[in-house]
Design a protein around this motif. Structure first.
Motif, mmCIF file in Angstrom:
data_model
loop_
_atom_site.group_PDB
_atom_site.id
_atom_site.type_symbol
_atom_site.label_atom_id
_atom_site.label_comp_id
_atom_site.label_asym_id
_atom_site.label_seq_id
_atom_site.Cartn_x
_atom_site.Cartn_y
_atom_site.Cartn_z
ATOM 1 N N VAL A 1 15.462 7.662 -4.408
ATOM 2 C CA VAL A 1 15.422 8.601 -3.286
ATOM 3 C C VAL A 1 13.983 8.789 -2.798
ATOM 4 O O VAL A 1 13.736 8.926 -1.595
ATOM 5 C CB VAL A 1 16.035 9.958 -3.682
ATOM 6 N N PHE A 2 13.033 8.771 -3.712
ATOM 7 C CA PHE A 2 11.626 8.937 -3.344
ATOM 8 C C PHE A 2 11.117 7.767 -2.506
ATOM 9 O O PHE A 2 10.122 7.909 -1.792
ATOM 10 C CB PHE A 2 10.770 9.092 -4.606
ATOM 11 N N TYR B 1 4.952 10.076 -6.912
ATOM 12 C CA TYR B 1 6.113 10.173 -7.809
ATOM 13 C C TYR B 1 5.643 10.306 -9.254
ATOM 14 O O TYR B 1 6.155 11.142 -10.020
ATOM 15 C CB TYR B 1 6.993 8.935 -7.652
ATOM 16 N N HIS B 2 4.663 9.499 -9.619
ATOM 17 C CA HIS B 2 4.121 9.514 -10.969
ATOM 18 C C HIS B 2 3.440 10.858 -11.251
ATOM 19 O O HIS B 2 3.591 11.447 -12.331
ATOM 20 C CB HIS B 2 3.136 8.360 -11.129
ATOM 21 N N ILE C 1 4.046 13.780 -9.771
ATOM 22 C CA ILE C 1 5.093 14.791 -9.909
ATOM 23 C C ILE C 1 5.742 14.706 -11.287
ATOM 24 O O ILE C 1 6.097 15.724 -11.894
ATOM 25 C CB ILE C 1 6.160 14.620 -8.803
ATOM 26 N N SER C 2 5.859 13.477 -11.800
ATOM 27 C CA SER C 2 6.481 13.276 -13.109
ATOM 28 C C SER C 2 5.634 13.834 -14.246
ATOM 29 O O SER C 2 6.110 13.948 -15.380
ATOM 30 C CB SER C 2 6.737 11.780 -13.342
ATOM 31 N N HIS C 3 4.389 14.181 -13.954
ATOM 32 C CA HIS C 3 3.530 14.825 -14.941
ATOM 33 C C HIS C 3 3.372 16.313 -14.679
ATOM 34 O O HIS C 3 3.096 17.077 -15.608
ATOM 35 C CB HIS C 3 2.136 14.177 -14.939
ATOM 36 N N GLU C 4 3.530 16.735 -13.436
ATOM 37 C CA GLU C 4 3.192 18.103 -13.059
ATOM 38 C C GLU C 4 4.401 19.009 -12.855
ATOM 39 O O GLU C 4 4.235 20.213 -12.646
ATOM 40 C CB GLU C 4 2.325 18.087 -11.793
ATOM 41 N N SER C 5 5.614 18.458 -12.885
ATOM 42 C CA SER C 5 6.831 19.262 -12.782
ATOM 43 C C SER C 5 7.679 18.993 -14.025
ATOM 44 O O SER C 5 7.945 17.827 -14.369
ATOM 45 C CB SER C 5 7.615 18.895 -11.522
ATOM 46 N N ARG C 6 8.098 20.029 -14.693
ATOM 47 C CA ARG C 6 8.662 19.888 -16.037
ATOM 48 C C ARG C 6 9.923 19.032 -16.099
ATOM 49 O O ARG C 6 10.094 18.230 -17.017
ATOM 50 C CB ARG C 6 8.944 21.266 -16.638
ATOM 51 N N PHE C 7 10.851 19.195 -15.119
ATOM 52 C CA PHE C 7 12.069 18.391 -15.149
ATOM 53 C C PHE C 7 11.731 16.907 -15.062
ATOM 54 O O PHE C 7 12.255 16.082 -15.824
ATOM 55 C CB PHE C 7 13.004 18.776 -14.002
ATOM 56 N N LEU D 1 0.824 -1.211 0.000
ATOM 57 C CA LEU D 1 0.000 0.000 0.000
ATOM 58 C C LEU D 1 0.858 1.261 0.000
ATOM 59 O O LEU D 1 0.603 2.200 -0.763
ATOM 60 C CB LEU D 1 -0.935 -0.011 1.209
ATOM 61 N N LEU D 2 1.880 1.286 0.865
ATOM 62 C CA LEU D 2 2.757 2.450 0.944
ATOM 63 C C LEU D 2 3.563 2.630 -0.335
ATOM 64 O O LEU D 2 3.769 3.755 -0.806
ATOM 65 C CB LEU D 2 3.694 2.335 2.149
ATOM 66 N N ASN D 3 4.028 1.526 -0.905
ATOM 67 C CA ASN D 3 4.761 1.585 -2.171
ATOM 68 C C ASN D 3 3.890 2.195 -3.259
ATOM 69 O O ASN D 3 4.336 3.040 -4.040
ATOM 70 C CB ASN D 3 5.210 0.187 -2.585
ATOM 71 N N ASP D 4 2.625 1.780 -3.290
ATOM 72 C CA ASP D 4 1.716 2.288 -4.311
ATOM 73 C C ASP D 4 1.405 3.761 -4.094
ATOM 74 O O ASP D 4 1.278 4.523 -5.059
ATOM 75 C CB ASP D 4 0.417 1.471 -4.293
#
Length: 286
Positions: free
Chosen positions: A149-150, A108-109, A111-117, A99-102
Motif C-alpha cells: 500500500v505504501f 517506510y523504513h 516509520i517501521s522504527h518510529e511507530s510501535r505497530f 529514486l522514488l522507490n528508494d
C-alpha cells in the motif's frame, strides 16, 4: 487483463529472472563470507542464529510468491480508477523510479522504527546479535500483507506495475551485500551517495548514538537530507536494547512485540492511551 495473462506477469516476468539471479548471488556471498570467517576465525556465524535467519527467509519467500500477485492486482486496480498518466519504460523513467522507490523505502523504513505497530512487524530483522549475509533475509513475513500500500503512489503516478515490483526487488537484492562485517569501507564518493556495509552496520547496532539511523536502501542521501545519518565510528553492538525472551524461537521473534502491545492495550485507560500503545513511538511510556 485475464487471469492467464496475470499469471504470466507474476511468474514468467523479469522479476522471476531477477529473483533467480539474486538467489545464486545470495548463496555465493554467503559461502564466501562463511569461508573467510572460518579461515580468519572471525566467528561471524552461529549455527542456531543462521538457521533461524534461513528459516525466516524461506518463510518470507514463500509468502512473497502469493503477495506478489496481490500487489500487482492492487496496482492495476489503483491505475484503473486514479492513474494520473502513463509513464513509458525508458531509461530516464526507470532512473526516476529507482529514486522514488528508494525515497518511499526510506520513509517506510523510518516509520517501521518510529511507530510501535510497524516496529512490531520489523523488529524481527533487528533481533539477531550477529551480522552476516544471512541476516539480510531475517524478517517478519506479516508486513508483506500491507507493505505494498505504501508503494501505491508509484502506480498512481502511472509507472508500470511490473517495473515497480522489479525495481523494489532489485532494491532488496542490493541490500544483501550490505549485511556484512568483512567489507570495511567503500571508496569515499561511494560512501557519500550509496548505502554501504559500514552505514548499515550502524543501522543494526544498539549503541545509543546508532539507534534509528541510516534508513536508506540503495542510497544514503535521504538520511543525509533528513537528519538520520550517522557515520560508523565505534564498534557496533548488534541486537535490540531488549531482546526477545527466546532468541532462537521463530514464534517469539515474530510475535514478542505484538504480544507486548496487546498487554499494554489491556491496561490502557483511554482511547488516547490505546492509540499511543499501538502507534506511538516504541519506547513511549504512559
Amino acid at each position: 487483463m485475464n487471469l492467464q495473462d496475470l499469471f504470466h506477469k507474476i511468474f514468467a516476468s523479469p522479476q522471476s529472472t531477477a529473483q533467480a539471479i539474486a538467489t545464486v548471488a545470495f548463496i555465493s556471498l554467503l559461502a564466501v563470507e562463511l569461508i573467510i570467517s572460518l579461515r580468519k576465525n572471525l566467528k561471524l556465524f552461529e549455527t542456531k542464529d543462521t538457521a533461524v535467519n534461513l528459516a525466516l527467509g524461506g518463510l518470507t519467500s514463500f509468502v512473497k510468491v502469493f503477495i506478489k500477485g496481490t500487489t500487482l492486482v492492487f496496482f492495476y486496480w489503483v491505475q484503473s480508477f486514479w492513474k494520473i498518466t502513463d509513464i513509458p519504460n525508458t531509461w530516464w523513467s526507470i532512473l526516476i523510479l529507482f529514486l522514488l522507490n528508494d525515497l518511499i523505502f526510506y520513509w517506510y523504513h523510518r516509520i517501521s522504527h518510529e511507530s510501535r505497530f510497524f516496529w512490531a512487524m520489523h523488529v524481527a530483522h533487528h533481533s539477531s546479535e550477529i551480522l552476516n549475509t544471512s541476516t539480510a533475509i531475517r524478517g517478519n513475513f506479516l508486513h508483506f500483507f500491507y507493505r505494498f500500500v505504501f508503494w501505491s503512489p508509484l502506480a498512481l503516478l502511472g509507472f508500470d506495475p511490473i517495473m515497480i515490483v522489479l525495481v523494489d526487488e532489485i532494491s532488496f537484492y542490493y541490500q544483501m551485500y550490505i549485511h556484512t562485517e568483512i567489507i570495511h569501507k567503500m571508496p569515499r564518493w561511494f560512501e557519500f551517495i550509496f548505502n554501504t556495509p559500514a552505514h548499515h552496520r550502524v543501522h543494526h547496532a544498539s549503541n545509543a548514538q546508532y539507534i534509528d539511523k541510516n534508513y536508506g536502501a540503495i542510497f544514503i542521501i535521504w538520511d543525509r537530507l533528513f537528519g538520520t545519518f550517522e557515520e560508523e565510528k565505534e564498534k557496533p553492538v548488534y541486537g535490540l536494547t531488549k531482546n526477545p525472551p527466546k532468541r532462537n524461537s521463530i514464534f517469539s521473534i515474530i510475535t514478542h512485540e505484538l504480544i507486548a502491545i496487546a498487554k499494554d492495550v489491556r491496561k490502557a485507560k483511554s482511547l488516547k492511551e490505546v492509540w499511543i500503545y499501538i502507534f506511538g513511538r516504541p519506547n513511549a511510556k504512559m
